[in-house]
Design an enzyme around this catalytic site. Structure first.
Site, PDB file in Angstrom:
ATOM      1  N   ASP A 123       4.504   2.608  -9.183  1.00  0.00           N
ATOM      2  CA  ASP A 123       3.729   1.525  -8.573  1.00  0.00           C
ATOM      3  C   ASP A 123       2.275   1.545  -9.015  1.00  0.00           C
ATOM      4  OD1 ASP A 123       3.919   3.942  -6.814  1.00  0.00           O
ATOM      5  OD2 ASP A 123       2.335   2.905  -5.720  1.00  0.00           O
TER       6      ASP A 123
ATOM      7  N   ARG B 186      -3.429  -2.034   1.647  1.00  0.00           N
ATOM      8  CA  ARG B 186      -4.846  -2.180   2.004  1.00  0.00           C
ATOM      9  C   ARG B 186      -5.579  -3.059   0.996  1.00  0.00           C
ATOM     10  NH1 ARG B 186      -8.118   3.170   0.119  1.00  0.00           N
ATOM     11  NH2 ARG B 186      -6.874   3.733  -1.695  1.00  0.00           N
TER      12      ARG B 186
END
Length: 470
Positions: free
Chosen positions: A246, A91
């Site tokens: 991440d 996103r």
């Protein structure tokens, strides 16, 4: 008014498999909620132009400025210890890079910019709550001197976002030294793509660690920065909440303010994240998790360090995090207590105090600031004979209270204040957001205008869980 951004996009010059080229998905009715004018000027941007209709269109993702090369970055990662070979920007869109007024290269990324090939069934959007939380908390961290990504703007989209219910949508413009993560290295290691690993390593060394040589040098540099970063978090009572690989930037900046929080009442086992059911990322666990994450980075770099032959040295480097962290933790808590970090009593004095604070659930920020101001610590703590003994031992050291006030914030983004600000913004009232921004821009000042923001929550105001918003 013409908006000009001098983009120079080094990441976009890496091979195509590092990313997917994609423009942001336009939104219905962009409206500016917050603009960080000092940051804009640091980036060489004109705040007035950013606040114009043309600038707001760019900040919302409705217009791609000249020179931008929008892309979604590819990466993998361990999430709560479970391996996922492909994550990526689901996103977020990296518009490009600029060189700021100090000569530092900075990413400009739009978070909540729509679906990408990495969205994994998500809508690619963000709602106003997490956007404003990240805006406020990341800027507060910057003001406290913590290496962090920063917030350039928050823009309402005029669209409805569906989570557990309907929320107003928003887009955050985030600025970072880079968005390269431990998971970026893992992505190419998992694919046995040695050419990409070499290119990524060279890119990161040139961008973040000039003068450092080779993959082992990179590992050593990242370990050092992360150890010091986490020690600084600990000294402020900050809990990241989702320390997946991440979500660990190789630049050494704090990144991805999802279910983050500052502790009110102190306890080392404190967890806020709604998705951290087993306390993997509890306050006390953060140094160990950092080491675990960096062991994954070491694994990904092994092919460039000599494979099996490099394991002993790489292991030593990762295990060295504990010593760097302990040194930095001692330095940070020495400052909080107004003591010389070389004093051998710093660590035992700090530990004794924290143990007493945990036993009485004393407010973390309020306790240290009260000591700095020679004020009253929380009553339950003050009533403990062990604390009075500790205080006599500490005051015998003649602590430097000026140094303490420079190390202990008077104000933090307390969870209940952040949640109240979000609720007000959803209802159309931005005054609490503006007040928090002004107060948190100078967190070490004692400003009577903001005394009410220093007060810990009442029982009915306590926030016990924070959420990612994805």
């Amino acid at each position: 008014m013409t908006l000009h951004i001098a983009f120079d996009n080094s990441y976009a010059r890496l091979p195509d498999r590092f990313y997917v080229r994609q423009a942001p998905v336009p939104v219905a009715e962009p409206r500016l909620l917050a603009l960080n004018e000092p940051l804009a000027r640091d980036l060489g941007l004109d705040p007035a132009a950013l606040g114009s209709p043309e600038g707001i269109a760019m900040l919302a993702g409705n217009a791609v400025p000249e020179g931008a090369e929008p892309l979604a970055q590819a990466y993998a990662g361990h999430q709560f210890g479970g391996w996922n070979p492909q994550l990526g920007d689901g996103r977020a869109i990296l518009l490009g890079e600029v060189v700021d007024q100090s000569g530092q290269r900075r990413d400009i990324q739009l978070k909540g910019a729509g679906r990408t090939p990495f969205s994994r069934m998500g809508d690619g959007r963000a709602w106003v709550g997490p956007v404003l939380r990240e805006f406020v908390v990341s800027e507060a961290m910057h003001a406290m001197g913590v290496p962090t990504t920063r917030a350039l703007s928050a823009v309402a989209t005029g669209e409805t976002i569906r989570r557990e219910r309907a929320y107003p949508g928003a887009v955050l413009a985030r600025v970072a030294s880079s968005h390269i993560r431990v998971g970026t290295f893992q992505y190419f290691y998992a694919r046995n793509d040695m050419e990409a690993l070499v290119a990524l390593t060279e890119h990161v060394l040139q961008r973040h660690y000039p003068g450092v040589e080779g993959a082992m040098g990179l590992l050593r540099a990242v370990v050092d920065r992360q150890a010091r970063l986490v020690a600084q978090w600990m000294s402020l009572g900050f809990i990241h909440g989702v320390m997946n690989t991440d979500n660990m930037a190789v630049s050494g900046e704090t990144i991805d303010y999802g279910p983050c929080a500052f502790m009110d009442a102190y306890h080392p086992d404190t967890v806020f994240s709604s998705i951290d059911a087993y306390g993997r990322y509890a306050y006390r666990q953060q140094p160990q998790v950092a080491a675990w994450n960096l062991a994954q980075l070491a694994t990904a770099l092994l092919p460039l360090m000599g494979n099996e032959a490099a394991i002993p040295e790489a292991t030593e480097v990762v295990q060295g995090l504990a010593g760097i962290y302990a040194e930095e933790w001692t330095r940070r808590f020495a400052a909080k207590l107004g003591l010389d970090p070389a004093d051998p009593d710093v660590q035992p004095l700090a530990t004794r105090l924290l143990d007493q604070m945990a036993a009485t659930w004393a407010d973390f920020t309020l306790t240290f600031r009260a000591l700095a101001e020679d004020g009253e610590v929380p009553a339950d703590l003050a009533a403990q004979p062990a604390f009075q003994d500790w205080r006599r031992d500490w005051e015998a050291k003649s602590p430097d209270r000026d140094a303490m006030r420079a190390a202990n914030p008077a104000i933090i983004p307390r969870n209940h204040r952040v949640e109240a600000m979000i609720q007000a913004a959803v209802a159309g009232d931005l005054a609490p957001l503006d007040e928090l921004r002004e107060a948190l821009a100078r967190p070490f000042d004692s400003d009577s205008r903001f005394d009410h923001l220093r007060v810990p929550p009442q029982e009915e105001e306590r926030v016990v869980q924070t959420f990612c918003g994805t």
